[in-house]
Scaffold this active site. Structure first.
Site, mmCIF file in Angstrom:
data_model
loop_
_atom_site.group_PDB
_atom_site.id
_atom_site.type_symbol
_atom_site.label_atom_id
_atom_site.label_comp_id
_atom_site.label_asym_id
_atom_site.label_seq_id
_atom_site.Cartn_x
_atom_site.Cartn_y
_atom_site.Cartn_z
ATOM 1 N N TYR A 109 57.526 54.231 -28.490
ATOM 2 C CA TYR A 109 56.693 54.219 -27.285
ATOM 3 C C TYR A 109 55.767 55.438 -27.227
ATOM 4 O O TYR A 109 55.349 55.843 -26.139
ATOM 5 C CB TYR A 109 57.572 54.178 -26.037
ATOM 6 C CG TYR A 109 58.089 52.785 -25.685
ATOM 7 C CD1 TYR A 109 57.213 51.739 -25.395
ATOM 8 C CD2 TYR A 109 59.458 52.524 -25.612
ATOM 9 C CE1 TYR A 109 57.679 50.471 -25.057
ATOM 10 C CE2 TYR A 109 59.932 51.249 -25.270
ATOM 11 C CZ TYR A 109 59.032 50.236 -24.994
ATOM 12 O OH TYR A 109 59.493 48.984 -24.647
ATOM 13 N N ASN B 171 63.236 45.431 -17.391
ATOM 14 C CA ASN B 171 62.481 44.174 -17.317
ATOM 15 C C ASN B 171 62.767 43.248 -18.504
ATOM 16 O O ASN B 171 61.935 42.441 -18.897
ATOM 17 C CB ASN B 171 60.986 44.431 -17.089
ATOM 18 C CG ASN B 171 60.338 45.198 -18.220
ATOM 19 O OD1 ASN B 171 60.987 45.530 -19.206
ATOM 20 N ND2 ASN B 171 59.048 45.455 -18.102
ATOM 21 N N THR C 36 54.597 42.659 -16.624
ATOM 22 C CA THR C 36 55.451 43.846 -16.810
ATOM 23 C C THR C 36 56.326 44.103 -15.585
ATOM 24 O O THR C 36 57.528 44.355 -15.714
ATOM 25 C CB THR C 36 54.554 45.085 -17.071
ATOM 26 O OG1 THR C 36 53.675 44.793 -18.160
ATOM 27 C CG2 THR C 36 55.390 46.301 -17.394
ATOM 28 N N GLU D 199 54.399 47.423 -35.003
ATOM 29 C CA GLU D 199 55.760 47.363 -34.466
ATOM 30 C C GLU D 199 56.709 46.607 -35.404
ATOM 31 O O GLU D 199 57.870 46.980 -35.555
ATOM 32 C CB GLU D 199 55.744 46.695 -33.089
ATOM 33 C CG GLU D 199 55.051 47.545 -32.037
ATOM 34 C CD GLU D 199 55.007 46.920 -30.647
ATOM 35 O OE1 GLU D 199 54.598 47.614 -29.711
ATOM 36 O OE2 GLU D 199 55.383 45.736 -30.506
ATOM 37 N N HIS E 154 60.611 43.168 -24.319
ATOM 38 C CA HIS E 154 59.361 43.777 -24.778
ATOM 39 C C HIS E 154 58.660 42.759 -25.669
ATOM 40 O O HIS E 154 59.325 42.024 -26.400
ATOM 41 C CB HIS E 154 59.651 45.046 -25.598
ATOM 42 C CG HIS E 154 58.458 45.495 -26.404
ATOM 43 N ND1 HIS E 154 57.470 46.296 -25.875
ATOM 44 C CD2 HIS E 154 58.071 45.202 -27.674
ATOM 45 C CE1 HIS E 154 56.534 46.490 -26.805
ATOM 46 N NE2 HIS E 154 56.875 45.843 -27.898
ATOM 47 N N ARG F 87 60.873 37.427 -17.067
ATOM 48 C CA ARG F 87 60.964 38.573 -16.160
ATOM 49 C C ARG F 87 61.129 38.130 -14.703
ATOM 50 O O ARG F 87 61.886 38.750 -13.946
ATOM 51 C CB ARG F 87 59.756 39.486 -16.354
ATOM 52 C CG ARG F 87 59.894 40.327 -17.644
ATOM 53 C CD ARG F 87 58.599 40.976 -18.031
ATOM 54 N NE ARG F 87 58.758 42.042 -19.038
ATOM 55 C CZ ARG F 87 57.744 42.579 -19.687
ATOM 56 N NH1 ARG F 87 56.512 42.172 -19.471
ATOM 57 N NH2 ARG F 87 57.951 43.536 -20.585
ATOM 58 N N ARG G 98 53.944 36.690 -24.528
ATOM 59 C CA ARG G 98 53.682 37.403 -23.277
ATOM 60 C C ARG G 98 53.669 36.439 -22.085
ATOM 61 O O ARG G 98 54.081 36.805 -20.983
ATOM 62 C CB ARG G 98 52.407 38.245 -23.383
ATOM 63 C CG ARG G 98 52.608 39.425 -24.353
ATOM 64 C CD ARG G 98 51.482 40.426 -24.351
ATOM 65 N NE ARG G 98 51.423 41.227 -23.138
ATOM 66 C CZ ARG G 98 52.086 42.360 -22.927
ATOM 67 N NH1 ARG G 98 52.907 42.836 -23.853
ATOM 68 N NH2 ARG G 98 51.947 43.028 -21.807
ATOM 69 N N LYS H 235 65.850 43.921 -24.215
ATOM 70 C CA LYS H 235 66.185 45.283 -23.804
ATOM 71 C C LYS H 235 67.658 45.381 -23.380
ATOM 72 O O LYS H 235 68.330 44.353 -23.233
ATOM 73 C CB LYS H 235 65.246 45.691 -22.660
ATOM 74 C CG LYS H 235 63.760 45.750 -23.078
ATOM 75 C CD LYS H 235 62.896 46.294 -21.948
ATOM 76 C CE LYS H 235 61.445 46.432 -22.371
ATOM 77 N NZ LYS H 235 60.618 47.109 -21.326
HETATM 78 P P1 GDP Z 1 54.824 45.662 -21.513
HETATM 79 O O1 GDP Z 1 53.935 45.496 -22.718
HETATM 80 O O2 GDP Z 1 54.664 44.555 -20.503
HETATM 81 O O3 GDP Z 1 56.273 45.906 -21.864
HETATM 82 O O4 GDP Z 1 54.312 46.984 -20.766
HETATM 83 P P2 GDP Z 1 53.784 48.401 -21.343
HETATM 84 O O5 GDP Z 1 53.710 48.389 -22.841
HETATM 85 O O6 GDP Z 1 52.558 48.760 -20.574
HETATM 86 O O7 GDP Z 1 54.921 49.419 -20.911
HETATM 87 C C1 GDP Z 1 56.116 49.518 -21.642
HETATM 88 C C2 GDP Z 1 57.275 49.525 -20.681
HETATM 89 O O8 GDP Z 1 57.199 50.701 -19.889
HETATM 90 C C3 GDP Z 1 57.275 48.358 -19.685
HETATM 91 O O9 GDP Z 1 57.889 47.202 -20.171
HETATM 92 C C4 GDP Z 1 58.033 48.961 -18.517
HETATM 93 O O10 GDP Z 1 59.467 48.854 -18.723
HETATM 94 C C5 GDP Z 1 57.641 50.421 -18.566
HETATM 95 N N1 GDP Z 1 56.525 50.659 -17.629
HETATM 96 C C6 GDP Z 1 55.221 50.303 -17.776
HETATM 97 N N2 GDP Z 1 54.475 50.686 -16.731
HETATM 98 C C7 GDP Z 1 55.339 51.302 -15.874
HETATM 99 C C8 GDP Z 1 55.176 51.919 -14.596
HETATM 100 O O11 GDP Z 1 54.092 51.984 -14.026
HETATM 101 N N3 GDP Z 1 56.319 52.446 -14.033
HETATM 102 C C9 GDP Z 1 57.537 52.389 -14.654
HETATM 103 N N4 GDP Z 1 58.604 52.930 -14.046
HETATM 104 N N5 GDP Z 1 57.715 51.814 -15.865
HETATM 105 C C10 GDP Z 1 56.643 51.269 -16.463
#
Ligand code: GDP
Length: 141
Positions: free
Chosen positions: A49, A112, A91, A126, A115, A102, A85, A9
């Site tokens: 997204y 973070n 996350t 993707e 992805h 992370r 992962r 990112k």
């Molecule tokens: P990942 O697969 O671990 O990247 O998580 P997700 O696919 O659930 O979410 C995509 C991205 O959205 C994450 O990497 C975070 O940067 C952001 N995100 C997810 N959940 C939250 C949340 O509850 N709050 C905020 N501010 N960002 C979030």
């Protein structure tokens, strides 16, 4: 053998830790089979997204992911999706295990660093989204 989509990112690119991150992928048994630096427009990030469209953090996520260049990669290996992962960590960096990307480098749940696809269907979708049908180079060596 499995493939997964990885994105370093904008904060990871800005911190200049691409080499450190790729070193962890390789040390974890993953091999890079596609790699491209891109500065994605907000519309393209929004599409990527789309599953999060209704979430309260969607606008921030799209704004952040389109704020600077990202390195989009395809990683290949045994159980590549789960392996990536594990290497990334949770996350929210506050919940990430010590030694994960992370935990070591992420400043917040928004910034973070990385992805990674979360399942086989998402990974295929993707990878197609960024690299189409023939943008991935088989590792014959
Ligand atoms: P990942 O697969 O671990 O990247 O998580 P997700 O696919 O659930 O979410 C995509 C991205 O959205 C994450 O990497 C975070 O940067 C952001 N995100 C997810 N959940 C939250 C949340 O509850 N709050 C905020 N501010 N960002 C979030």
């Amino acid at each position: 053998m499995e493939r997964t989509l990885s994105i370093i990112k904008p904060d990871g690119v800005e911190k200049n830790i691409i080499g450190e991150i790729c070193k962890r992928f390789e040390a974890g048994g993953l091999r890079i089979v596609a790699s491209r630096m891109m500065h994605l427009p907000a519309e393209r990030v929004g599409e990527f997204y789309a599953v999060h469209r209704e979430r309260p953090f969607y606008a921030d996520l799209v704004g952040y992911m389109s704020s600077g260049p990202v390195l989009v990669q395809v990683l290949e290996g045994e159980n590549a999706i789960a392996r990536n992962r594990e290497i990334m960590g949770a996350t929210d960096p506050a919940d990430a295990d010590p030694g994960t990307i992370r935990a070591d480098f992420a400043a917040s749940i928004d910034a973070n660093v990385v992805h990674g696809s979360d399942g086989p269907e998402t990974a295929a979708q993707e990878i197609g989204f960024f690299f189409g049908d023939n943008g991935v180079c088989p590792r014959t060596r």
